[in-house]
Design an enzyme around this catalytic site. Structure first.
Site, PDB file in Angstrom:
ATOM      1  N   GLY A  49       0.800  -1.218   0.000  1.00 54.58           N
ATOM      2  CA  GLY A  49       0.000   0.000   0.000  1.00 54.58           C
ATOM      3  C   GLY A  49       0.833   1.267   0.000  1.00 54.58           C
ATOM      4  O   GLY A  49       0.292   2.360   0.043  1.00 54.58           O
ATOM      5  N   CYS A  50       2.131   1.112  -0.041  1.00 56.55           N
ATOM      6  CA  CYS A  50       3.029   2.264  -0.074  1.00 56.55           C
ATOM      7  C   CYS A  50       3.571   2.442  -1.499  1.00 56.55           C
ATOM      8  O   CYS A  50       3.843   1.458  -2.186  1.00 56.55           O
ATOM      9  CB  CYS A  50       4.191   2.074   0.891  1.00 56.55           C
ATOM     10  SG  CYS A  50       3.696   1.925   2.616  1.00 56.55           S
ATOM     11  N   ALA A  51       3.719   3.681  -1.914  1.00 58.26           N
ATOM     12  CA  ALA A  51       4.233   3.964  -3.249  1.00 58.26           C
ATOM     13  C   ALA A  51       5.699   3.553  -3.375  1.00 58.26           C
ATOM     14  O   ALA A  51       6.153   3.158  -4.441  1.00 58.26           O
ATOM     15  CB  ALA A  51       4.071   5.445  -3.576  1.00 58.26           C
TER      16      ALA A  51
END
Length: 134
Positions: A49-51
């Site tokens: 869920g992190c870029a």
């Protein structure tokens, strides 16, 4: 309910009036963290869920929450440092009581992070809360 370490960051932010200075301060907090051992950068510690690439290695100590982390992005590494200040050394049963969004709101971060970065912070907080509850 914030820790003394987090309160110190809040005080630093109050002193730094310009957001660019605050942004640089967050990056410096990340640079000051010891890097996470490459052996701990595994799928089990990776936060989805992190870029950018983010790893959180959570290791409770003496009934208190503790984690180390790392990222391939400087600002995210700094955000990990902020979250460490907020959560490390908090009794395990109190982790869920921390309103991370409200505490981070005291820093004004929500107004200055991209949607992707904000989602990444939420994903890190969710991992922290889920692990503390387990």
């Amino acid at each position: 309910m914030a820790t003394q370490a987090f309160e110190e960051i809040v005080e630093d932010f109050e002193f730094l009036e310009d957001w660019e200075d605050r942004y640089r301060h967050v990056i410096e907090l990340g640079k000051a963290m010891a890097p996470l051992d490459d052996a701990l950068k595994v799928p089990a510690t990776k936060v989805d869920g992190c870029a950018s690439q983010v790893w959180l290695h959570i290791t409770p100590k003496d009934g208190k929450f503790h984690f180390d982390g790392d990222s391939d992005a400087l600002i995210v590494r700094g955000l990990i440092a902020v979250l460490r200040a907020l959560y490390n050394d908090v009794p395990m049963q109190d982790v869920a009581r921390i309103d991370a969004q409200a505490e981070l709101g005291r820093l004004g971060l929500q107004d200055h992070l991209s949607a992707q970065r904000s989602n990444g912070v939420k994903a890190m907080i969710q991992r922290i809360r889920e692990t503390a509850a387990a």
